[in-house]
Motif scaffolding. Structure first.
Motif, short mmCIF file in Angstrom:
data_model
loop_
_atom_site.label_atom_id
_atom_site.label_comp_id
_atom_site.label_asym_id
_atom_site.label_seq_id
_atom_site.Cartn_x
_atom_site.Cartn_y
_atom_site.Cartn_z
N ARG A 10 -28.94 -3.66 35.77
CA ARG A 10 -30.19 -3.07 36.24
C ARG A 10 -30.06 -1.55 36.34
O ARG A 10 -30.98 -0.80 36.02
N PHE A 11 -28.89 -1.11 36.78
CA PHE A 11 -28.64 0.33 36.88
C PHE A 11 -28.70 0.99 35.50
O PHE A 11 -29.34 2.03 35.32
N THR A 12 -28.04 0.39 34.50
CA THR A 12 -28.02 1.00 33.16
C THR A 12 -29.42 1.03 32.55
O THR A 12 -29.79 1.98 31.88
N ASP A 13 -30.21 -0.02 32.78
CA ASP A 13 -31.57 -0.04 32.26
C ASP A 13 -32.40 1.09 32.87
O ASP A 13 -33.15 1.79 32.17
N SER A 14 -32.28 1.26 34.18
CA SER A 14 -33.02 2.31 34.87
C SER A 14 -32.53 3.69 34.44
O SER A 14 -33.33 4.61 34.22
N TYR A 15 -31.22 3.84 34.29
CA TYR A 15 -30.65 5.11 33.87
C TYR A 15 -31.17 5.49 32.48
O TYR A 15 -31.59 6.63 32.24
N GLU A 16 -31.14 4.53 31.56
CA GLU A 16 -31.57 4.83 30.20
C GLU A 16 -33.05 5.17 30.15
O GLU A 16 -33.48 6.05 29.40
N ALA A 17 -33.85 4.51 30.97
CA ALA A 17 -35.28 4.80 31.01
C ALA A 17 -35.54 6.22 31.52
O ALA A 17 -36.46 6.90 31.05
N ARG A 18 -34.70 6.68 32.44
CA ARG A 18 -34.90 8.02 33.01
C ARG A 18 -34.30 9.12 32.16
O ARG A 18 -34.87 10.21 32.04
N PHE A 19 -33.11 8.86 31.58
CA PHE A 19 -32.38 9.93 30.92
C PHE A 19 -32.21 9.74 29.42
O PHE A 19 -31.66 10.61 28.75
N GLY A 20 -32.62 8.61 28.90
CA GLY A 20 -32.59 8.41 27.46
C GLY A 20 -31.22 8.15 26.88
O GLY A 20 -31.01 8.32 25.67
N SER A 21 -30.27 7.76 27.69
CA SER A 21 -28.92 7.48 27.21
C SER A 21 -28.26 6.49 28.16
O SER A 21 -28.75 6.25 29.26
N GLN A 22 -27.13 5.94 27.72
CA GLN A 22 -26.36 5.03 28.56
C GLN A 22 -25.43 5.85 29.45
O GLN A 22 -24.87 6.87 29.02
N PRO A 23 -25.19 5.42 30.69
CA PRO A 23 -24.27 6.14 31.56
C PRO A 23 -22.82 5.78 31.25
O PRO A 23 -22.54 4.76 30.62
N TYR A 24 -21.91 6.62 31.68
CA TYR A 24 -20.52 6.21 31.74
C TYR A 24 -20.39 5.19 32.87
O TYR A 24 -21.08 5.26 33.88
N ARG A 25 -19.46 4.24 32.71
CA ARG A 25 -19.30 3.20 33.73
C ARG A 25 -18.96 3.78 35.10
O ARG A 25 -19.37 3.26 36.13
N ILE A 26 -18.25 4.88 35.11
CA ILE A 26 -17.83 5.51 36.35
C ILE A 26 -18.99 6.15 37.11
O ILE A 26 -18.87 6.51 38.28
N ALA A 27 -20.16 6.28 36.46
CA ALA A 27 -21.30 6.92 37.11
C ALA A 27 -21.75 6.17 38.36
O ALA A 27 -22.37 6.76 39.25
N THR A 28 -21.46 4.89 38.44
CA THR A 28 -21.86 4.12 39.63
C THR A 28 -21.22 4.68 40.89
O THR A 28 -21.77 4.53 41.99
N LEU A 29 -20.07 5.35 40.75
CA LEU A 29 -19.44 5.95 41.93
C LEU A 29 -20.32 7.04 42.52
O LEU A 29 -20.39 7.19 43.74
N GLY A 30 -20.99 7.81 41.67
CA GLY A 30 -21.90 8.83 42.17
C GLY A 30 -23.08 8.22 42.91
O GLY A 30 -23.48 8.71 43.97
N TYR A 31 -23.62 7.15 42.35
CA TYR A 31 -24.74 6.47 42.99
C TYR A 31 -24.32 5.91 44.34
O TYR A 31 -25.00 6.11 45.36
N ASP A 32 -23.19 5.23 44.37
CA ASP A 32 -22.73 4.61 45.61
C ASP A 32 -22.32 5.64 46.66
O ASP A 32 -22.44 5.38 47.86
N ALA A 33 -21.85 6.81 46.21
CA ALA A 33 -21.50 7.86 47.17
C ALA A 33 -22.74 8.34 47.91
O ALA A 33 -22.68 8.65 49.11
N VAL A 34 -23.87 8.38 47.23
CA VAL A 34 -25.13 8.76 47.90
C VAL A 34 -25.55 7.66 48.88
O VAL A 34 -25.99 7.95 50.00
N LEU A 35 -25.40 6.41 48.48
CA LEU A 35 -25.78 5.32 49.38
C LEU A 35 -24.97 5.35 50.67
O LEU A 35 -25.52 5.17 51.77
N LEU A 36 -23.67 5.56 50.57
CA LEU A 36 -22.86 5.57 51.80
C LEU A 36 -23.17 6.81 52.63
O LEU A 36 -23.14 6.76 53.86
N THR A 37 -23.50 7.94 51.98
CA THR A 37 -23.88 9.14 52.72
C THR A 37 -25.16 8.90 53.50
O THR A 37 -25.28 9.32 54.66
N LEU A 38 -26.11 8.24 52.88
CA LEU A 38 -27.36 7.91 53.57
C LEU A 38 -27.11 7.00 54.77
O LEU A 38 -27.74 7.15 55.82
#
Length: 385
Positions: free
Chosen positions: A295-323
């Protein structure tokens, strides 16, 4: 049980997280996920406005140079997290560590950031923590450099040893008793061997033999032949990617005979070749759950037009824990680093995780089995600690 096949373009290996540690400990070159579109809402690093209601968070990743696409993918993921959660109480400013990690950290601190997410490279951690520690600014690194962890340095990257421990634990529950190891020369092989020995000491059984090899098909085949001649094992961990592991498996289980139970590492996650070798049939390995990743990769591609690196989830999760921590954090005050050590942990795209008192992340892993040309989850990751 869950079954799937692999889209190789989307599933850039988790091993990249370890490759970007203090040393190149994963014996595999990084792979590109395709051109990475820049985030549309990157904050400027000059003349930041005064914030009275928002927390200032610094994202320190390479935005140029060889690892620039990886850093951009992480930056995009943090933007996604802010948009998905409608987080109006955070200001995340990106600083390019490729131009100098210490300079990036000093600028971030001078501009009032109270938390640093990053750096990506373990080799950058000392340069970042020196000014951060002096300013009481904690660091949550995306590296897996376990030696850099501390009371104010939290290591968030995927740690290979934890995947191996989970797999050995499961193998013991299924009757495995005598373990052998085939591991490459170098740091990754040493870490893998140590992980097996510690896991066997914790869960029972015996490590009966270890063979090391220089990377290459002929070398790993020779190591497997030496191990087979030694004998005395029922279970073998092959600490390399699926392609080379299949070469060893051809010796240990010729024709897919399954006379030996094989164990893999987190490097097998997302590897299409893991299902193409009959000798790997029945092998077990552990990885973080991919339930939320598609679901993350589908949303990422829709927003940015490319596939993310697998490690990008760490950036997403870092924001979640900060919140999560920000619920009890007043803007302008020091970040409450103690809240990161919650025993209940956090839930992110990669499943449940938490930080120990030593600053190292602990993750929940699922166990997978190679079966009939696919990979099946045979034991789910726990949903909480």
């Amino acid at each position: 049980m869950k079954r799937w096949t692999f889209d190789r373009r989307a599933m850039v290996t988790l091993g990249l997280a370890a490759l970007l540690g203090a040393c190149s400990v994963i014996p595999k070159a990084p792979e590109r996920a395709g051109p990475v579109a820049p985030t549309p809402s990157a904050e400027p690093t000059q003349s930041l406005p005064t914030d009275e209601t928002r927390h200032r968070i610094a994202l320190l990743v390479p935005m140029s140079g060889r690892n620039g696409p990886v850093g951009q993918s992480i930056a995009n993921a943090t933007t996604m997290a802010l948009l998905d959660t409608n987080a109006g109480n955070l200001r995340i400013t990106t600083y390019d560590t490729a131009k100098g990690p210490e300079a990036a950290a000093r600028q971030a601190i001078a501009e009032g950031n109270k938390l640093i997410l990053g750096p990506l490279l373990g080799s950058n951690i000392p340069s970042v923590t020196a000014p951060a520690r002096a300013a009481d600014v904690p660091v949550i690194s995306f590296s897996n450099d376990t030696g850099a962890a501390g009371p104010d340095v939290f290591i968030m990257g995927h740690i290979p040893e934890q995947s191996i421990t989970r797999t050995v634990q499961y193998a013991r529950s299924q009757g495995a008793q005598n373990f052998a190891i085939i591991a490459p020369d170098g740091e990754y092989g040493s870490r893998a061997e140590d992980a097996v020995r510690r896991a066997v000491a914790a869960y029972g059984g015996e490590v009966v033999w270890t063979e090391r090899f220089a990377r290459g098909n002929t070398s790993i085949v020779s190591a497997a032949e030496r191990l087979k001649a030694h004998g005395g094992y029922d279970t073998v961990l092959v600490a390399d990617g699926a392609r080379l592991a299949a070469q060893a498996a051809g010796v240990l289980n010729p024709g897919g005979a399954m006379t030996t139970r094989l164990l893999g590492t987190e490097l097998w996650s997302g590897e299409g070749s893991v299902t193409r070798a009959s000798a790997l049939t029945g092998a077990w390995f552990s990885a973080v759950s991919d339930d939320r990743y598609k679901r993350f990769t589908d949303s990422y591609e829709a927003r940015f037009g490319s596939q993310p690196y697998r490690i990008a989830t760490l950036g997403y999760d870092a924001v979640l824990l900060t919140l999560r921590v920000a619920r009890d954090w007043r803007p302008g005050r020091d970040f409450p680093a103690g809240a990161l050590r919650s025993e209940d942990g956090f839930l992110g795209l990669d499943g449940a995780f938490r930080f120990g008192r030593n600053g190292l992340v602990e993750r929940a892993f699922e166990v997978r089995e190679v079966r009939d040309g696919a990979v099946v989850v045979v034991e789910n990751a726990p949903s909480r600690f």
